[in-house]
Design a protein around this motif. Structure first.
Motif, PDB file in Angstrom:
ATOM      1  N   GLY A  99     -21.482 -52.023   7.180  1.00  0.00           N
ATOM      2  CA  GLY A  99     -20.942 -53.133   7.978  1.00  0.00           C
ATOM      3  C   GLY A  99     -20.279 -52.621   9.250  1.00  0.00           C
ATOM      4  O   GLY A  99     -20.078 -51.422   9.409  1.00  0.00           O
ATOM      5  N   LYS A 138     -31.621 -61.885  17.225  1.00  0.00           N
ATOM      6  CA  LYS A 138     -31.542 -61.647  15.779  1.00  0.00           C
ATOM      7  C   LYS A 138     -32.931 -61.713  15.143  1.00  0.00           C
ATOM      8  O   LYS A 138     -33.223 -60.980  14.230  1.00  0.00           O
ATOM      9  N   LYS A 175     -29.759 -59.117   0.983  1.00  0.00           N
ATOM     10  CA  LYS A 175     -30.722 -58.639   1.994  1.00  0.00           C
ATOM     11  C   LYS A 175     -31.964 -58.035   1.347  1.00  0.00           C
ATOM     12  O   LYS A 175     -31.991 -57.782   0.150  1.00  0.00           O
ATOM     13  N   GLN A 228     -21.574 -44.117  11.488  1.00  0.00           N
ATOM     14  CA  GLN A 228     -20.772 -44.888  10.533  1.00  0.00           C
ATOM     15  C   GLN A 228     -21.094 -44.494   9.085  1.00  0.00           C
ATOM     16  O   GLN A 228     -22.073 -43.796   8.836  1.00  0.00           O
ATOM     17  N   LEU A 276     -21.581 -51.344  18.994  1.00  0.00           N
ATOM     18  CA  LEU A 276     -21.873 -51.335  17.553  1.00  0.00           C
ATOM     19  C   LEU A 276     -23.387 -51.366  17.386  1.00  0.00           C
ATOM     20  O   LEU A 276     -24.013 -52.410  17.566  1.00  0.00           O
ATOM     21  N   VAL A 313     -24.852 -54.831  19.712  1.00  0.00           N
ATOM     22  CA  VAL A 313     -26.011 -54.315  20.442  1.00  0.00           C
ATOM     23  C   VAL A 313     -26.951 -55.442  20.853  1.00  0.00           C
ATOM     24  O   VAL A 313     -27.673 -55.332  21.845  1.00  0.00           O
ATOM     25  N   THR A 331     -32.548 -56.137  10.198  1.00  0.00           N
ATOM     26  CA  THR A 331     -33.665 -56.489   9.308  1.00  0.00           C
ATOM     27  C   THR A 331     -34.355 -57.786   9.719  1.00  0.00           C
ATOM     28  O   THR A 331     -35.562 -57.925   9.582  1.00  0.00           O
TER      29      THR A 331
HETATM   30  P1  UTP Z   1     -25.666 -58.114  12.359  1.00  0.00           P
HETATM   31  O1  UTP Z   1     -24.672 -58.831  11.555  1.00  0.00           O
HETATM   32  O2  UTP Z   1     -26.608 -58.918  13.168  1.00  0.00           O
HETATM   33  O3  UTP Z   1     -26.461 -57.140  11.370  1.00  0.00           O
HETATM   34  O4  UTP Z   1     -24.900 -57.086  13.288  1.00  0.00           O
HETATM   35  P2  UTP Z   1     -27.772 -56.252  11.591  1.00  0.00           P
HETATM   36  O5  UTP Z   1     -27.801 -55.258  10.474  1.00  0.00           O
HETATM   37  O6  UTP Z   1     -27.822 -55.645  12.957  1.00  0.00           O
HETATM   38  O7  UTP Z   1     -28.976 -57.264  11.510  1.00  0.00           O
HETATM   39  P3  UTP Z   1     -29.640 -58.020  10.267  1.00  0.00           P
HETATM   40  O8  UTP Z   1     -28.588 -58.936   9.727  1.00  0.00           O
HETATM   41  O9  UTP Z   1     -30.068 -56.975   9.282  1.00  0.00           O
HETATM   42  O10 UTP Z   1     -30.798 -58.742  10.887  1.00  0.00           O
HETATM   43  C1  UTP Z   1     -24.038 -57.450  14.341  1.00  0.00           C
HETATM   44  C2  UTP Z   1     -23.700 -56.187  15.102  1.00  0.00           C
HETATM   45  O11 UTP Z   1     -23.017 -55.247  14.274  1.00  0.00           O
HETATM   46  C3  UTP Z   1     -23.734 -54.017  14.240  1.00  0.00           C
HETATM   47  C4  UTP Z   1     -25.152 -54.359  14.612  1.00  0.00           C
HETATM   48  O12 UTP Z   1     -25.831 -53.219  15.100  1.00  0.00           O
HETATM   49  C5  UTP Z   1     -24.917 -55.440  15.650  1.00  0.00           C
HETATM   50  O13 UTP Z   1     -24.552 -54.872  16.887  1.00  0.00           O
HETATM   51  N1  UTP Z   1     -23.627 -53.433  12.895  1.00  0.00           N
HETATM   52  C6  UTP Z   1     -23.925 -54.197  11.802  1.00  0.00           C
HETATM   53  C7  UTP Z   1     -23.233 -52.131  12.765  1.00  0.00           C
HETATM   54  O14 UTP Z   1     -22.976 -51.435  13.770  1.00  0.00           O
HETATM   55  N2  UTP Z   1     -23.149 -51.614  11.506  1.00  0.00           N
HETATM   56  C8  UTP Z   1     -23.434 -52.325  10.399  1.00  0.00           C
HETATM   57  O15 UTP Z   1     -23.329 -51.789   9.282  1.00  0.00           O
HETATM   58  C9  UTP Z   1     -23.821 -53.655  10.553  1.00  0.00           C
END
Ligand code: UTP
Length: 410
Positions: free
Chosen positions: A206, A388, A337, A180, A98, A236, A104
């Protein structure tokens, strides 16, 4: 969609401001904006109207769910591992990375996987993950098909990076990218934001839509043709992530459960993690802010916390169950966000604190759509180093220390 239809749709939704810069746009930009308006999903605005802040969702009856503990696993390791390796050799196991998130919190403007976590040498996050997966490939003597989910925002960069880095030694024939879906962002009054005068501010919707997006991209045929029966979903940003871990795979397959989830024992009762439990008899994940004090402190007769096992975004799902539940509704979460936007004067603003709301479905909600889930305990410092933030908790700094603790040169 023509201009009149767009005006009508926006008037019905109270979003007329999206056309305010229309006269300044080229013909192509105007056409593109009308297409974006056509694609707008009005139900998201309903979701926002009924949003009341974190913890709004009503929960069913929650009960603890134990885990296959580290001791249980140690006693059965050989049996589990052999079953897992057999399944991998038979091509039954695929993996899904994912990588569509915006990352962010890290504040890195490229895909998170391109972040160099190394200190004395380059060591990219994607590289850490592929290195871990390669260990399984070597042990099994078979490649694990790897599906990588990106978003419109980072797809090109991600693909180019893998090409440039020669897939970090992975066989490209086994790597498949898919993109996605996106969702619009709204301000606190529920007004959809523009990120350019002719472009609605959107962000990835998401990680819960991964299977639908995989199918949309046409990969269900490949799964069926190749006989891939199980998919290991992982984030990831955990640089110690064990992917297609034969022991976990074997334990889940032998358990007869619909799915499996890797969990870690909580570091302390107050730790801010989602906990795997039962909700109305089905597996479910309860967020830390949804737990009552009684739940947080409750203990089993042996002294362990009753709600003890936190999820680390590493799940094993069965493809047949996923196809069965594809049309089941998933809850849409509203998250606060930072979203860049064009202000009333037409100037692009890049906020330094959360200014907007995004809509996301979450992979953890897929767990509740399964009848049973093997809760599989792993050693935290060996398998969980999330990146993170730049520093502090779950950060570049803590992940570097954990990589070193595991003997990985950085
Ligand atoms: P997070 O919940 O940490 O979100 O994702 P994010 O967008 O990567 O980071 P912030 O919150 O903006 O800092 C958890 C996992 O889900 C994937 C992310 O790439 C990570 O592997 N993910 C999240 C997606 O693949 N798609 C999304 O829309 C959101």
């Amino acid at each position: 969609m023509n201009l009149n239809d767009a005006k009508k749709k926006l008037a019905d939704l109270g979003q007329e401001h999206l056309l305010r810069w229309l006269d300044e746009l080229s013909d192509t930009e105007q056409e593109s904006l009308l297409d974006q308006i056509d694609a707008l999903d009005p139900t998201l605005l309903d979701v926002f109207r009924s949003y009341k802040g974190d913890g709004e969702a009503a929960r069913g009856k929650l009960e603890p769910l134990g885990a296959l503990t580290l001791n249980d696993i140690a006693e059965n390791r050989e049996r589990f591992e052999n079953a897992g390796l057999d399944a991998i050799r038979q091509g039954k196991i695929g993996a899904v990375l994912l990588a569509g998130g915006m990352g962010t919190r890290l504040g890195f403007d490229k895909p998170k996987g391109m972040y160099n976590i190394g200190v004395n040498r380059p060591l990219y996050i994607f590289e850490c993950l592929i290195n871990n997966l390669m260990k399984v490939v070597e042990k099994a003597g078979a490649f694990v098909p790897l599906f990588i989910m990106t978003s419109e925002k980072n797809d090109e960069d991600t693909r180019e990076f893998f090409e440039e880095m020669k897939y970090f030694g992975y066989n490209p024939e086994y790597v498949h990218f898919f993109v996605q879906d996106m969702a619009p962002a709204v301000d606190p009054d529920g007004k959809i934001l523009l990120e350019e005068k002719g472009r609605i501010a959107t962000s990835p919707n998401g990680n819960g839509g991964w299977f639908t997006s995989l199918v949309k991209a046409g990969f269900l045929n490949l799964l069926q043709r190749e006989g891939i029966e199980w998919l290991n979903i992982f984030a990831v940003d955990n640089v110690l992530q064990r992917i297609a871990d034969p022991c976990f795979v074997g334990a889940t397959l032998l358990s007869g459960c619909d799915c499996g989830a890797k969990v870690v024992a909580k570091a302390d009762p107050e730790e801010r993690v989602g906990v795997l439990c039962l909700e109305d008899g089905a597996p479910s994940i309860v967020e830390y802010y949804e737990m009552t004090d009684e739940m947080i402190t409750r203990r089993e007769p042996d002294g362990t916390l009753s709600y003890n096992y936190g999820v680390i975004l590493n799940y094993l799902f069965q493809v047949s169950k996923l196809t069965d539940m594809m049309n089941d509704a998933m809850p849409v979460h509203v998250v606060n966000k930072k979203v860049p936007f064009v202000d009333d004067a037409g100037v692009l603003q890049k906020p330094s604190s959360p200014n907007a709301y995004k809509f996301e479905t979450l992979v953890l909600d897929m767990i509740h759509l399964q009848k049973s889930c093997l809760s599989y305990e792993v050693v935290r410092n060996y398998e969980f180093a999330p990146v993170k933030n730049p520093d502090g908790v779950d950060s570049v700094v803590s992940a570097r220390a954990l990589l070193q603790e595991n003997g990985i040169e950085i």
